[in-house]
Each structure stands twice: as C-alpha cells, then as structure tokens.
Design an enzyme around this catalytic site. Structure first.
Site, short mmCIF file in Angstrom:
data_model
loop_
_atom_site.label_atom_id
_atom_site.label_comp_id
_atom_site.label_asym_id
_atom_site.label_seq_id
_atom_site.Cartn_x
_atom_site.Cartn_y
_atom_site.Cartn_z
CG ASP A 35 -1.75 1.11 1.41
OD1 ASP A 35 -2.33 1.50 0.39
OD2 ASP A 35 -1.88 1.64 2.52
CG ASP A 47 -1.52 2.21 6.62
OD1 ASP A 47 -1.94 1.96 5.48
OD2 ASP A 47 -1.55 3.33 7.13
CG ASP A 98 -3.91 -1.65 2.82
OD1 ASP A 98 -4.12 -1.44 1.62
OD2 ASP A 98 -3.46 -0.80 3.61
#
Lengths: 346, 1105
Positions: free
Chosen positions: B381, B752, B756
């Site tokens: 990410d 995070d 995700d």
C-alpha cells in the site's frame, strides 16, 4: 516531528524505553546474539582431521588384527558326518526317530597351543532365532516369578499343553538345543565346566530361583531338549544361554568351558549326541573350541575395517594436500559472487 | 435478482432477509469437535498417523507398543484443537461486541434503542455524529439543510479524508418528525461486494412526494463500518444487513495459510510414503514367499499349516508398521516448536521496535515465518505504509520566487515571512487562496484553538500552513468565510463551489469579497489543470520549472490561481451552472463543462509543495529488497500522479532512461485492451534488456483487465517486476494478489489501513503496519511491524534464518527416521523377512523423542551468515526464494546420506558383533549407539555457528543417551537390563562405535570440504569471506552503496538525458504533473539515476537452473 529529531530522541530514550513493559526484554538469547564460534572447513583443518584419523586408526587396526590372530579356534562341522550313511537319503526321518541312538564320534586336532579357558561353543547356521514369531515367544514374568507360572501371554503356540500352562512357555524354550558333547584327550576325560556360562544378571534376575519347569515338552510335538523338573530355571544354564536370542541367523552359543590348556598336536575326541534337528531346514551344526583375546573371539573384521578407514583417510589427506598445492584457491574471493561479476544478473 | 426493501415496514421483510447479526465464527459449540477433527484429518499426515496408530492396536502385527504413536498423536491433536478453539472464541467475543452495540432504530413509529444485531432490512436507523454505521443504509435524512452528511470510510477503503453523502432528492426537505413515518420501497440489487456501485431506485408512498422513481447511487448510501463525521445526525434505511453488507460480502473467511515449505515438506512426505509403500510391498511379498518356502521348514517357528484368511496380509502390515517411522511423527511437533520460536524471535527483536510509539513487532501467525524468506512479490500500500501519512507544507513558489529551497521549510523562510509582514499583494493573495479555497471546516475547541476538519489531507496542510503565516481561517458560518490576517478580519461570501473531481483535477470557489464587493474566482489544482488556463500573456515557465523541481523531490504540487469576475459575467455563468447542476443526464460532464467556461484567463500566483514524507529508510529498504530479487507492486487507492511520485522517490521505479514506465489506461473495454496489448508487447521486447520496466494501471482499466483480459494481464504480471496500481478497491487488491498467487509466486502484502485487510488476508504473508490508520490491518495481518523499514529485517534476517533452519530441521528429521528405518529393513533380510524389529519399543520411542530431537531443536540458533553480511548481500536471499535448501535434490542428498549411514551402521554392527556376540539386545544397542553418534556428528557438521547451547545440546545429548540407557540397564524389569553396562566395558563396543563414526563421517566431510572449497555456493563464499576476516571489507567496497535518492542537490535536476524512444510504449511518466503535456510527448527528464546493481530476472533465471 522531523526525522532527525525523531532519531535523536529515539536513541536518547532507548534506555528509558527499554524499561517500558511493551518492549521486549533484551537478552543475548532473544536477540539471537549469543557468542558463537563459527568454524569453517579450511584446508588445514580438514587435512589435519583426516591425518589424525588415519594416525589413530592404523595402529588400532593393527592391534585389533593381532588380537584376533592370536585367538586359536577349532571349528568342526558335524551335522553331515553324524548321519549314518544308511540314513543319508532321509536325514529328517533319522533325526526325528527317537528310538535310534544318535551317538556320534568325531576327532579334533589342535593345531596350535590353546590357553585355558577354552570356550566350547555350538554354532548353528541358518537358524533364525530372530524370527518375528520366535523372538517374542516367551514370557519374562513367568520365567522370573514362580507365582506367575500361569501367565503365558505371547507364548503361543507353545503356551499350553494338555490344557495346562507350560513353564517355561514359548517357542524359544521349546526348541532348546539338545546336542551334547563329551570331550576326551588321550582317552582321558576333559571336563567341561558348564557352570557360569550364562550371564550372571540373567541367573540372578531374569530366571527365578524357585521357578521349576512344569508340563514342559509334554505336548504333541516334542521340540528340543527336556528339562529336569527338579532344577530351578536359574540353574538351567543351557536354557538361559539359549534364551539369549541371537540377532543373526549364524550364531554361537556357549556350551561350556574347558579350564585346561590344550597343546599343539593334541587330538581330542568328542562323543556327541546328535539330537537336534537342523536337517529339515538344512542348517549346519558346528562345534567350536576357541580361546579369547581382549576383543573376544576370532574376528578379523574390526582390524581390517580400521586399517581400511585409516588408509582411506590417509589417502584423502594426501589427495587434498596435493590438490591444495596444485590448484590453490582463495577462500571467500568476492569475485565468485555472480552479482559482483555480472550486475546484469545471472 | 432484485431485492425490494419496504421502508419502515416492520413485518414483511423480516423473514426474507437476514438480520444484522455479524458472524465471523468458524465453529459452534456443537460442531466444534467433529468439524475440527475433520479439518485436522483432511491433512494427509494426520490420516497417516491415525491409520498407523490404529494398526498398532493389533498386537499380532505391531512391533512396538502402540502408546508410542497414540501419545504423540493425541497430544498434537489436542494442541491444535485448543488453539483453534481459543481463536474462535475471540472471534466470537468481537462479533458479540459489534452485535450488541446499541443503535437508535424506528420501530412502529417510535425511535427506540436496540441492539445492532436486531436491525432488519427496511428499518430506519438514526446515527449521531461519530457513530459507526451498523449496516448498509440508504440516507433519507440529515441534519444538514442541504441534505449532506460526511462520512469517514477509512475502515473500508483506507481513505482517511471525509466523503460527502447526500440524501436522495425525493427525501429532500422532509420534516424530521415525518421521517419516522416515511413509507416507500427501494429496489436494489442483491448484495454484492462492490463498494463503488449501488444502482437502485426509490419510490416513496403517499402522503410523501410520490411523483417519480428516484434513482439512487452510492452517493446516497452510507455503508457499514463507516463513521459519521461533522454531521449532527443522519438517518437511513437499512438495505443490507449482517453478513450481507458490502463490507460483509467482501470479508472473506481467511484461509489457514500453509507455507511453501510446508507444501514442500508435504510433497516430500508423500514421496517417502510412496517409497514406503513400495518397500512394504516388496518386503511383504518377499516375506510371504520366504514364509511359504523356508519358514515351513523351520520347525522351531511352528507355523500352523493353515492360517487365518488374512494371513497374507500379516507380513506386509508388519512391515508397514515397522516402516511407519520413516515418516517422523516428531516432525510436526518439532516444526511447531521451532516455528513458535521463530515468531518469538520476531516479537523479541530489539531492532524492530518502533521507538516513537515503542511498539514491538509482532508475529500473530506463528506458522509461516519460513515463507518470509521465500517472498518473491511484495504488494504494498502507499499511504501510511511507504509514507508517514502526514502532509506537511514544505515549499512554495510565488510569482517566480522560490521559498523554502534553502532550509526545506517555507514556513521558516525569512524572506517569505518578510514578504508576509510587508504585505506583498501577491503573497497575501496566495495565502488567501491557501486559506479559503477549500472545503475545510474550521471549528473552535474549548481552549480557543482552531481545529480544521478537512476532506483531504492536502487541504488541511495548506490551511494549517496559511495559519502559521498569519492568514488564519477561523470561521465558516453558512456561506460566510472569516479570515484573520494580521489582526484584520476579512470576510468572504461563497457564491459557488466548483468541486474537485479527478477528471477536472482542480477545484474553484466563486466568492464575493465583503470588503469591496468584488467577485473573485479562486482556483487550485494540478499544474496541467491550471497552467494552460493562465491569462494570455502570463509567463508560466517559472511555474512549470517549479512544479518539476518539486516533483523531483517527491513533493505533491498544487498550483494556485485567481481572477476577478465581472458582475455580469458571473450572473450569466451562474445561471448556466445552476441549470447544469439540475440536469439528470450526464450531470457531472455538464457541470465540468460549465466550470470550464469560467476557469480560464487565470492569474497564476504560484505553486505549493506538500510533502507526504516517506517513512525513514523506505528507499533503502526497497532498494535492498529489490536487490534480493523481490519484485514490488504498489497498490494504492490514491491518484496516479501521486503514486508515481512516491514510487520514484522511494526507488520503486527507476527514472528514465534506466527505467521505463508503461501505462495501461482507457475508459472503455476496447481502449484498455489495446493499451494492454501494447504494454505487453513492449514488455516482451524489453524483458531481455537489463532495464526496469514497470507498468501503471488504474482501477478502471484494472477492472476490465481482470474481468476480460485476465490471461494477458497475468502474462504481464509475470513479465513485470514492478507495477503501480492506482485507484484500486480493496477487492481488486485482493484479486491482484490472487493473480500472482495463481502464477505460483509467493506474495507478501503490506498495508496499514482497513482497505488493505483483504489483500493482507489473501496474500501468502500479510504484514500490517500498526500506524496512523488504526490497527485494523495489523490485526488481520500475520505480522505487524511499526515501520516499513523493518520489513528488510523481517525478510532478510528472520525470514531467511527461518527458512534455512526449517530446511535443515525437516530434512534432518527425515534423515534420522530413514536411518533407523533402513537399519530395520536391512535387519529384516537376516531375520527371515518376518518383520522383526531390531530395536525395542523404548529405544524406538526415545530415539524420536529424546535422542534426536534435542540437538536438532537448537538448530534454531544456527546462523549460516551473520546478519550484517546478509543485509550487505541481500542477493543471497535467492537461495531461499528458489528453494535451494529444501527441494527434491537436497532431499535426495539426505536420503542418500541416511542410506549410507544405515549401511555403515548395520554392516559394522553385524560383523563386529557376529558369532558368540550376536546377542539380540547387544547388537541392537550397538546399532543404536552408532546411529546416535552419527546423528551428533551430522548435526555438528551441519551447524554453522556453535553457541554454548548448541554444544550443550549436541554433546550433552550424546551423554544423555548413555545416561538414559544406563538407567534402563539398571532396571531389572526392563529388557535391556545390564546391557549398556556390559557394552561399555567391552573394548570392541567402543572400537565399533568409533569405526562407525569415522566410516560414516569421513566421506561426508570429504565431500563437504570439496564442495565448500572448489564448488562453493554463494553462501559458502560469503561464509569464507566473513570468517576469514579480510576480504569482507573489499566486498563492501565492491558493492555499490545505495545512496538516498530523495534529498538530491537541486542543481543536478536540469541535466537532460538523451532519450531512447521506443515507439511501442507510451511514456507514461509524461503524464505526471512534473511533465508539461501528455499529448506533446516532450522528453521527460529525470535526475541522473544512481548506479544501482539491479538484477532483473535474477531469481527467475536461477530458479530454472
């Protein structure tokens, strides 16, 4: 917070933070930082190891070989010659016929002086004491404890005879070897000491002093030897020896000891009772007289093996030394790393 | 399929749709035992051991005591069942908490407080500010007069900015009291997981406005797990509930993860099993033949003439049991143990503690550490993972003057401060735009501080910066904005807001300056959306340069501009704008077009540069891991430009000419296909060149690619080492992981945010950053770390060591069991092929439990290379990635070694202990001692670093072997009574043992030495370099040192690189804000690239070897 200040404060309070309960406890073990020695295989170390092995092994091999060679051994196979020629066509019928007298006389020639004590063994070939059915066919409790005389588990099919438990039960006891030997030298009887041929620990702890044979060899098929019902098992040393099963199909069992030196050229005549049936499975029977050395009986194997391994190590040490000098190679040369050699990859 | 939701109808839909009970549980109390057992027994190994254990109950065939298998088996099962139960109980607790949360729901016309789980489809749910949305709702009312409400969707897509949602037009203006009584029907699709789409219709029943069917879009919904923000209250109709919400549908049940290593071990186990079956069949047949021909003659065995019907099976089954130790039952226990320890090492690691928050790293999943060492793809990410997710205003360029270039912080630039205090008109105007050209809402806290609630972090950063420069935006009441500048209060009336869309890439405000009544247009946006519309005559070259310069530093740029509007111009335009805003068809397009009509002739004031700071050590980490042969994909919900910026600044992609960025885009399926084909073609051509080729794709195109051109896209995925996927949804992230996994790549997903979570669960390894966006990702992940840079250590140190250690441990486990099994097999040839066990039960059990497992367990401390060496030479990781240390050929080596050792031990035992010494127990102990001695030396030889613990374990174990056997030899009841004492007094015993050790080990030492010196692997070379001291220094200098890319001197930026243009690719980088124009195709200049030793195809090629 800027990165520099974060880093600075981070290092400053690292000791303080270490006390923080959230942080892992620091120890060499948890950080995988235990001091370690990291040996690597340098030519010098490896070649020294090989040399050391050969230096140790060659003398030991020589000593073992000498010890084995010093042992004097007389081996005499008698199973064939002890069948009367008339019965040679059907040996099994002969041996199973209990009414025939199976006495047989053989003579042994002493080639070399034999020092007492001389062990008398019988050797059986092709006899599978280690067979799965055979090796477990005994009951140790029954042998040890007179009160457990009726525990015959594991003894099948020789557990019961005529509806009563057999003591000692099982195939091993049932097939007890029953050839007997009488030795004489120059027509003088050679006493064979049959005391103390079994392991002391067996006599003391495995075979009970008050366990007497019961109902033994009373079944439909007679296996091997009969036992004297009045002698406790702990004194039936032939049985005790026999019940130490052999791991190999060729084995020797101690029959007794001749506690007298035999001189070179002596002729020993043996009167034996050829009772035991090895004919049905073409097993051999041998009578063995042997002295002992510090390594036991005559066995060249260890000596030869030691010399072989020692020699091989010496050869390897030499070979590696030569290779080392002919084609030296720098250890840890970074040019062996392909990524240094060729950044483009493989 | 459609679903009809009757609003506020308490009866009809209750039975039709599920209630709002959320359940993530796997088991119930009743089905736990059968289901868990079933799951455990679906593993082949467990079935095997159960079968063996059952067979052992049959005393006719068992060579050993059945307890030796049942004990460990029950223990293993109990442990894993307990663990499962514990996990499930926690899931139950968290579900329960969510289900029992109280919410306001209208029941029978009265607002009631009920538990969230009792919400039914059709209920009207009332939310207050900061409430979590309990289920998917269609809005029908809000406290805002214009029907707006703000929600935070971080839990769903990870975007932290506030999103506006609006109530449908049909419900506009309904009185609060009447909302209780509203009736109607919503026609909506069956539940799906697409959080971007909701195509539904609503019709209200009389007495409410009942004119037409009112169309609903996702804009009219608030979805489960979002938070209501900046809105006093809102209410909506529940349309999807429980596990049928959009979030619930996309929440897959996480499958238990199996490492590649486990799979390999299973495969090898399968091979051994086949081998075992073959051995058993051969020996079984041989045994039966021997029995029929020989054993019938062996009268002392007393075979019955006629056996039972299963007679033929007895000998094969005996061999099966005899050979069952070939597959070590201890391997699972020891693997679980060491895996637990690997995880603990990660938890304990002092160098992976985030010092700022003092959060240590945590391995939630203790079973997959080896996979870390075998990672081939990292999907990361962006926001919050690579970056800090803290936007900070850094630099600006006002009217051609650069501020903040010297010290990197414009707020501390003396010249700017001076310009502000002297009231330079350009600067003041610039600050005004920074302060008010946004949708930020200022609120005053009780202490008098002004807090800003911003939809975007960028706007927040700008407003904050303006406030620091004395332009304080302090109040917004209705349409009036109040700004304080140097104690002077300025008021502006907002006339129109021209909203930001990703197509327009700018936003504008039309407002009236209350001081002088002038009408102003303030704009801010991406450079390509502002600079072309500068007033004729204005030189924008300065700004282009500024934008480029900032972009090279990885800063996010925005251009600010304004112009004054004439009264009549505004009036005229205002009408058009209103009309456009009320169109039903193509509204967005119409509005954009109308906006265009006013957003021109702008006076460009300057450029702002905002930094979303990279986390510490991100470029170095990526550099190192890429050197290790790991491919990186960036999956972000963010904009393409920002993503590319960040990618460049953190070494993710190399700048041209070393790197090449290909774009896949297109609005239609056809465009996407063409684009995809073009990129694929380029990829195929460039794959042989040592060039970093990456592709960029956005969510739209990805959707087509995944659904229609999956095959082509998969090929692209294989060819490309780097990819950037922007604007992707959580489920697309998961799909991308799935694609890579389907190509047999080991994937690691790191993120995070809540968006995700699915990717993290889908990937082979999920790593969560316990960061700013909460702990959702960290909780779902297998590993949670505090900072991205810890990934380097996690993979290179922990992953690699785990892999190496498990590789040794598993193969060694097979080696030792095969060794003893081979001896048993050899022995059966001299025991009439009857299936006799040479070793007694005690020895067999202790062999696996004590004698051989302790030394190998301390191999978890073994380090083949020091941590520093590994970090310095990350390429060494490819031995793990390619599975060089555990594969059929290494296994064959161990197999051969065990065969060789078995032959050595067996031959020496039976020859040294022949004739009068061939007593069963003694031979057995000699052979066993030989095995144990060989074991000790094998472990010692395979150990690379001896700590005190290893010495203790290896040599202590050897001593322990004698101690245990002396104890057994001292017990008169045991079968081994006095055996060990007797043996230890015999010189021939010791001579035999030394012979076995020497004969067994010297050939292995010779081979190992030869390989180590003359055919060294890279690991060996590094070991030599490391331990002999000297050359490691030269190694370090040979290696190109990675230097931080980001803070490069600005002066080098203008160096232009000669372009090598391939007509096949479309230079996407020109699309980024620092290039001038997309269509112009001007050369796109990057700063000189670093001399990086990248290794394209490194792992791939080596793998093929």
């Amino acid at each position: 917070m800027s990165s520099s200040s974060a880093a600075a404060s981070g290092s400053a309070d690292s000791t303080a933070a270490r006390r923080n309960t959230k942080r892992p406890k620091y120890s060499k073990f948890t950080q995988q930082e235990l001091p370690a020695c990291k040996p690597i295989l340098t030519p010098r170390a490896v070649i020294s190891v090989f040399l050391l092995v050969s230096v140790v092994f060659v003398p030991v091999g020589v000593a073992s070989l000498l010890a084995s060679r010093k042992v004097v051994e007389i081996v005499h196979r008698y199973d064939a010659e002890c069948i009367p020629p008339s019965n040679s066509s059907d040996k099994v019928a002969y041996i199973q016929n209990s009414s025939v007298d199976k006495t047989c006389k053989i003579t042994l020639k002493v080639q070399k002086h034999m020092k007492s004590p001389i062990h008398v063994y019988y050797q059986l070939d092709n006899f599978y004491q280690n067979h799965r059915r055979y090796v477990k066919s005994r009951n140790d409790e029954q042998l040890r404890d007179s009160s457990k005389w009726d525990s015959t588990s594991g003894c099948k099919p020789e557990d019961m005879a005529n509806g009563k438990p057999i003591v000692p039960c099982g195939l091993i006891a049932w097939s007890l070897f029953n050839d007997t030997y009488v030795f004489s030298r120059n027509n003088k009887n050679l006493t064979v000491n049959k005391k103390g041929i079994s392991w002391k620990s067996d006599r003391d702890h495995k075979f009970g002093k008050n366990v007497f044979p019961k109902n033994f060899q009373n079944g439909s098929i007679i296996g091997g030897a009969h036992l004297n019902d009045s002698i406790p098992l702990s004194q039936q040393e032939d049985l005790i020896v026999w019940m130490r099963t052999a791991a190999l199909p060729t084995f020797r069992k101690l029959y007794g000891k001749i506690e007298m030196d035999l001189n070179e050229g002596d002729t020993i005549s043996v009167t034996l009772k050829n009772n035991y049936n090895t004919y049905s499975f073409s097993g051999k029977k041998k009578l063995v007289l042997s002295t002992t050395g510090w390594l036991g009986g005559k066995n060249d194997f260890l000596g030869i093996a030691y010399l072989t391994v020692g020699g091989l190590c010496f050869f390897l040490a030499m070979a590696f030394t030569i290779i080392y000098f002919v084609k030296p190679r720098q250890l840890g040369d970074p040019s062996y790393l392909s990524w240094n050699r060729n950044p483009g990859g493989h | 399929m459609k679903r009809y939701v009757y609003i506020n109808d308490d009866e009809s839909s209750h039975d039709l749709y599920c209630d709002n009970r959320i359940s993530n549980r796997k088991y119930t109390v009743l089905n736990f035992i059968p289901k868990n057992l079933w799951e455990q027994f679906s593993r082949f190994m467990n079935q095997y051991f159960l079968l063996i254990a059952c067979l052992q109950l049959w005393s006719l065939i068992t060579p050993v005591n059945p307890a030796s298998t049942w004990g460990p088996l029950i223990f293993i099962f109990a442990v894993s069942a307990t663990k499962e139960a514990w996990d499930d109980y926690h899931r139950y607790l968290s579900d329960k908490k969510a289900n029992e949360k109280e919410v306001w729901v209208v029941k029978n016309g009265i607002k009631k407080l009920i538990q969230a789980q009792d919400i039914h489809v059709g209920n009207i749910v009332w939310l207050r500010e900061n409430d979590e949305v309990p289920c998917d709702l269609v809005l029908i009312g809000s406290s805002d007069p214009q029907g707006l409400c703000y929600i935070e969707t971080a839990a769903m897509d990870g975007e932290t900015d506030l999103k506006t949602r609006v109530i449908p037009s049909a419900c506009m203006g309904i009185d609060v009291e009447l909302l209780h009584k509203i009736k109607g029907v919503i026609e909506c699709p069956t539940p799906d997981k697409d959080i971007r789409r909701f195509d539904a219709n609503m019709r209200l029943f009389p007495p409410f406005i009942d004119n037409d069917i009112c169309p609903l879009t996702i804009k009219n919904t608030v979805l489960q797990s979002c938070y209501l923000r900046n809105t006093e209250w809102a209410c909506g109709v529940a349309v999807y509930t429980g596990n049928e919400t959009k979030l619930g549908m996309s929440r897959g049940i996480p499958e238990p993860k199996l490492t590649a290593m486990d799979a390999m071990i299973d495969k090898l186990t399968g091979a051994i099993f086949v081998f075992q079956i073959v051995v058993v069949m051969v020996l079984g047949i041989a045994g039966n033949v021997w029995k029929d021909t020989e054993a019938k003659k062996q009268w002392y065995v007393l075979y019955p003439d006629k056996g039972p019907w299963y007679e033929l099976l007895i000998i094969p089954l005996r061999f099966e049991l005899l050979c069952s130790i070939m597959i070590p039952i201890s391997i699972k226990v020891s693997l679980d143990l060491v895996k637990g320890l690997y995880a603990k090492f990660i938890d304990w690691d002092d160098q992976m503690v985030d010092l700022e928050t003092s959060t240590p790293s945590n391995a939630t999943n203790t079973a997959i550490s080896e996979d870390l060492g075998q990672v081939e793809y990292i999907l990361t990410d962006k926001t919050g993972t690579l970056t800090e997710n803290k936007m900070i205003f850094r630099r600006c360029c006002i009217s051609g003057i650069f501020y903040g270039n010297e010290n990197g912080d414009a707020l501390k630039d003396v010249e700017l401060l001076h310009a502000v205090s002297s009231g330079s008109p350009d600067v003041v105007q610039f600050l005004t735009i920074m302060a008010i050209c946004n949708t930020v809402i200022p609120t005053q806290s009780k202490t008098g501080d002004i807090l800003y609630k911003a939809q975007s972090q960028d706007e927040d950063a700008l407003v904050q910066a303006a406030a620091r420069l004395h332009m304080v935006f302090f109040n917004k009441s209705g349409n009036i904005l109040e700004v304080k500048f140097n104690n002077l209060i300025l008021q502006y009336e907002v006339l129109e807001t021209l909203e930001f869309t990703s197509d327009r890439k700018r936003m504008s405000l039309v407002l009236k300056d209350c001081q002088n009544g002038k009408i102003l247009l303030l704009s801010k946006g991406a450079d390509e959306a502002i600079l072309p519309y500068a007033r004729t005559g204005q030189q924008t070259r300065n700004f282009v340069e500024a934008v480029e310069q900032y972009a090279h530093l990885g800063l996010r740029t925005l251009c600010l501009a304004w112009r004054e509007l004439r009264e009549d111009e505004y009036r005229e335009w205002s009408l058009m704008f209103k009309e456009a805003n009320s169109t039903l068809v193509d509204r967005e397009w119409r509005v954009a077009e109308v906006c265009q009509r006013i957003e021109h002739n702008l006076e460009v004031l300057g450029v702002t540069a905002i930094e979303d700071r990279l986390q510490d050590g991100v470029p170095e980490t990526i550099e190192t891991l890429r050197k290790a042969g790991i491919n990186f994909w960036m999956l972000t919900g963010d904009k393409q430009n920002t993503a590319i910026q960040i990618a460049l600044s953190c070494n993710f992609i190399s700048p041209e000419p070393k790197g090449q960025l290909l774009s896949i885009d297109g609005k239609t399926e056809d465009e996407v296909r063409r684009s995809l084909e073009r990129v694929l073609l380029t990829m195929r051509i460039t794959t042989s060149e040592p060039k970093d080729v990456a592709f960029v794709i956005d969510g739209w195109a990805l959707d087509f690619a995944l659904n229609h051109y999956r095959k082509a896209f998969t090929e692209l995925a294989i060819l490309s080492r780097t990819a950037i996927c922007c604007r992707v949804t959580p489920s697309q992230k998961a799909q991308l992981v799935q694609i890579l996994k389907s190509c047999d790549y080991r994937t690691l997903a790191i993120g995070d945010g809540g968006n995700d979570v699915r990717m993290i669960q889908q990937a082979d390894i999920g790593v969560g950053i316990s960061g700013r966006e909460g702990l959702q990702a960290a909780r779902a992940a297998d590993y949670s770390i505090g900072k991205f840079r810890f990934l380097k250590r996690l993979i290179l140190v922990h992953g690699r060591y785990s892999y190496n250690r498990t590789a040794f441990l598993s193969q060694y486990s097979f080696y030792k069991s095969l060794l003893i099994c081979f001896i048993q097999i050899f022995f059966s040839f001299i025991s009439g092929v009857s299936g006799t066990s040479l070793f007694n039960s005690v020895s067999l059990m202790a062999y696996n439990v004590f004698y051989t497992s302790v030394p190998v367990l301390v191999s978890v401390l073994d380090k083949d290379l020091s941590e520093e060496t590994v970090i310095q030479h990350p390429q060494i990781l490819f031995y793990c990635q390619a599975g060089r240390l555990l594969n059929p050929s290494t296994f064959a080596g161990w197999f051969g070694r065990s065969l060789f050792h078995a032959i050595v031990v067996f031959l020496i035992s039976i020859h040294a202990y022949a004739y009068d010494k061939s007593e069963m127990e003694e031979v057995s102990m000699v052979a066993l001692s030989g095995c144990i001695w060989l074991q000790a030396f094998v472990v010692a030889m395979e150990t690379n670093s001896f700590t005190i613990l290893q010495h203790l374990a290896i040599w202590g174990n050897l001593a322990g072997f004698y101690a245990i056997n002396w104890i057994f030899s001292a017990l008169p009841a045991s079968g081994m009574y006095t055996i060990m004492f007797r043996l230890c007094r015999q010189p021939s015993y010791w001579i035999s043992i030394f012979l076995m050790t020497a004969a067994g080990m010297t050939p292995i030492l010779a081979i190992k030495y030869f390989r180590f010196t003359y055919r060294p692997s890279k690991i060996n070379t590094l070991q030599q370099a490391e331990r002999l001291g000297g050359p490691i220094v030269s190694l370090g200098t040979i290696e190109p040192q990675p230097r931080p890319l980001i803070e490069k001197d600005v002066s080098t930026l203008s160096i232009t690189q000669p372009k090598i243009r391939n007509p096949v690719y479309e230079p996407l980088l020109s699309d980024s804000p620092n290039a001038t124009r997309r269509s112009a195709g001007t050369p796109f200049d990057f700063f000189q690239s670093q001399s990086r030793s990248s290794l394209p195809n490194y792992s791939r090629n080596c793998k093929d070897n």
